[in-house]
Design a protein around this motif. Structure first.
Motif, PDB file in Angstrom:
ATOM      1  N   ASP A  82       2.547  -4.507   1.849  1.00 44.40           N
ATOM      2  CA  ASP A  82       1.173  -4.037   2.024  1.00 44.40           C
ATOM      3  C   ASP A  82       1.093  -2.523   2.132  1.00 44.40           C
ATOM      4  O   ASP A  82       0.162  -1.898   1.609  1.00 44.40           O
ATOM      5  CB  ASP A  82       0.546  -4.675   3.266  1.00 44.40           C
ATOM      6  CG  ASP A  82       0.151  -6.130   3.035  1.00 44.40           C
ATOM      7  OD1 ASP A  82      -0.066  -6.515   1.860  1.00 44.40           O
ATOM      8  OD2 ASP A  82       0.054  -6.891   4.018  1.00 44.40           O
TER       9      ASP A  82
ATOM     10  N   ALA B 292      -7.138  -4.921   3.845  1.00 49.15           N
ATOM     11  CA  ALA B 292      -6.252  -3.869   3.338  1.00 49.15           C
ATOM     12  C   ALA B 292      -4.786  -4.291   3.366  1.00 49.15           C
ATOM     13  O   ALA B 292      -3.946  -3.653   2.716  1.00 49.15           O
ATOM     14  CB  ALA B 292      -6.438  -2.592   4.157  1.00 49.15           C
TER      15      ALA B 292
ATOM     16  N   SER C 174      -2.855   3.421   2.117  1.00 48.52           N
ATOM     17  CA  SER C 174      -3.657   3.349   0.894  1.00 48.52           C
ATOM     18  C   SER C 174      -3.701   4.703   0.214  1.00 48.52           C
ATOM     19  O   SER C 174      -3.505   5.751   0.857  1.00 48.52           O
ATOM     20  CB  SER C 174      -5.090   2.907   1.237  1.00 48.52           C
ATOM     21  OG  SER C 174      -5.761   3.930   1.950  1.00 48.52           O
TER      22      SER C 174
ATOM     23  N   GLN D 200      -6.342   6.164  -0.675  1.00 48.99           N
ATOM     24  CA  GLN D 200      -7.451   6.882  -0.056  1.00 48.99           C
ATOM     25  C   GLN D 200      -6.993   7.631   1.192  1.00 48.99           C
ATOM     26  O   GLN D 200      -7.448   8.747   1.467  1.00 48.99           O
ATOM     27  CB  GLN D 200      -8.572   5.900   0.302  1.00 48.99           C
ATOM     28  CG  GLN D 200      -9.271   5.269  -0.881  1.00 48.99           C
ATOM     29  CD  GLN D 200      -8.483   4.127  -1.519  1.00 48.99           C
ATOM     30  OE1 GLN D 200      -7.514   3.628  -0.927  1.00 48.99           O
ATOM     31  NE2 GLN D 200      -8.878   3.727  -2.707  1.00 48.99           N
TER      32      GLN D 200
END
Length: 464
Positions: A61, A153, A294, A296
């Motif tokens: 992840d 997420a 992430s 972002q």
């Protein structure tokens, strides 16, 4: 005409799970002590059996997640929460006697410890297992039924958690629903007996609005800019080691991570040198670093660092997907990096002249989740604690206090509302129901109409 937008299948799972759990709560009430213990033990067996699966899931992840960090901050913390609760459940659950004085004696009263009922838990992706399962452990300890929405997420960890809860707990006790933000929003709008939300202050505001529209009591665990402050007389090497360790665990993606550092201006260069020396000892290679969760997040850290004077914290090269940890030297107090929660491996270092200056900097930002102090606990520390607010204070260390189950965890003001962990978590998910039992002969019965001289004499004794 339809918009053509697909409905998240998690919405159907949420609705069916809610209907089943609400029906069970309405017909069976809260969980017995035996059921609570059985559920907690089943979750414990799942965590031990699937620990390495959680390591692999988190690594996938995040793009890269330290194995030791996942085991330490996710799996071990969850197991320790269960081990803390199990031997204490009976004592926590006992009714609490209440001593009554004049004019109510010899009546009796006590507080009955009852589960709040059906609760919701919405968790973020920075600690995708811990921040979903520890509230669930607290809820089960109190005898509640729970709907859990882990972060979209971290889909691998969320799927593994959903599988584990389904195997460990009866569907009439708890359910994990996965899906996107629409599912989290739908859960927040669902009438619940309590909603515990963990996330950013921005998403927390949305959760507050949604819970208010549903009439659900709300616990908010948010974040903020938790300062670390070095006082005169502090051991700089000890302080630097604790600050670096707390900042770089999980790449700074920790709600109680030290967000910025205040140090006496006369020791600014010495502080920077100590931080870099201790960082080199803790991380001689990038092996134990974790990536940001992430693209972002990577972009946001780059934006916060843009235009600032920075120094690499580590002597070794750090390559993608990792983001190099850096010190940000004396940023302007009004800059974005000193206004926004960083949530990444940047540490602003700001010099101050007097403790009044440090207090003004802290109070120029919303109330933080934690405040860290390094140095003697004399007049400067007393002034700091008296004139600032934070969810918690730690002296001569960082982050550790958030994992101590004997200590309540929670924020104040912008950093959160309510508390959990250990007994505080049990209390949050518990309704203390007052029970009053009147005695046959009692003073209040003498104050019923029709009023006469006796009532006047009693009132004369009460109002004087």
């Amino acid at each position: 005409m339809t918009s053509g937008r697909a409905i998240d299948p998690g919405i159907d799972a949420l609705q069916s799970g809610y209907a089943r759990l609400r029906r069970a709560q309405d017909t069976q009430g809260g969980l017995s002590l035996a059921d609570r213990r059985a559920g907690l033990k089943a979750l414990r067996r799942h965590l031990i059996a699937r620990a390495e699966d959680y390591v692999r899931a988190a690594d996938g992840d995040f793009g890269r997640r330290s194995r030791h960090e996942t085991l330490l901050t996710e799996v071990a913390v969850a197991i320790s929460a269960i081990d803390h609760a199990l031997p204490r459940l009976a004592r926590w659950s006992r009714p609490t006697p209440v001593r009554l004085g004049f004019p109510y004696w010899p009546a009796r009263a006590y507080l009955l410890k009852q589960p709040r009922g059906l609760v919701g838990i919405i968790s973020p992706g920075n600690y995708p297992l811990q921040l979903a399962i520890v509230p669930l452990i607290n809820a089960l300890s109190a005898g509640c039924r729970a709907l859990v929405k882990p972060s979209e997420a971290t889909p691998r960890v969320s799927a593994l958690l959903a599988e584990g809860v389904a195997a460990a707990l009866d569907p009439d006790v708890a359910a994990v629903v996965t899906g996107g933000r629409e599912v989290a929003a739908a859960l927040a709008k669902t009438p619940l007996d309590l909603l515990l939300f963990t996330g950013s202050p921005q998403t927390g505001a949305l959760a507050r609005e949604a819970a208010a529209s549903a009439g659900s009591p709300l616990v908010l665990e948010l974040g903020g800019k938790s300062p670390a402050i070095i006082g005169d007389g502090a051991d700089l090497d000890r302080a630097a080691a604790a600050i670096v360790a707390g900042k770089l665990i999980n790449a700074g993606q920790t709600c109680v991570a030290p967000d910025y550092l205040l140090t006496p201006r006369s020791r600014l260069d010495e502080t920077i040198r100590a931080l870099r020396e201790q960082a080199a000892k803790l991380y001689p290679t990038p092996r134990d670093l974790t990536a940001l969760a992430s693209p972002q997040a990577v972009e946001r850290i780059a934006r916060l660092a843009a235009g600032q004077s920075t120094i690499d914290l580590l002597p070794c090269p750090v390559e993608p997907p990792l983001v190099p940890p850096r010190l940000v030297i004396e940023p302007a107090l009004g800059s974005a990096i000193m206004r926004e929660e960083i949530f990444g491996p940047l540490l602003p270092v700001v010099g101050y002249e007097t403790i009044d200056d440090a207090i003004a900097i802290v109070n120029g930002r919303p109330d933080p989740l934690a405040l860290y102090w390094f140095g003697p606990t004399g007049a400067a520390f007393e002034a700091l604690t008296a004139r600032t607010r934070s969810g918690s204070i730690a002296i001569d260390d960082t982050v550790i206090q958030a994992g101590v189950h004997e200590i309540a965890f929670g924020g104040i003001g912008a950093s959160g509302v309510g508390r959990y962990h250990g007994k505080a978590g049990f209390d949050t998910f518990t309704h203390e129901r007052p029970v009053f039992r009147q005695a046959r002969f009692n003073l209040p019965s003498m104050l019923r109409p029709p009023f006469g001289k006796l009532a006047d004499r009693i009132l004369g004794g009460l109002i004087r």
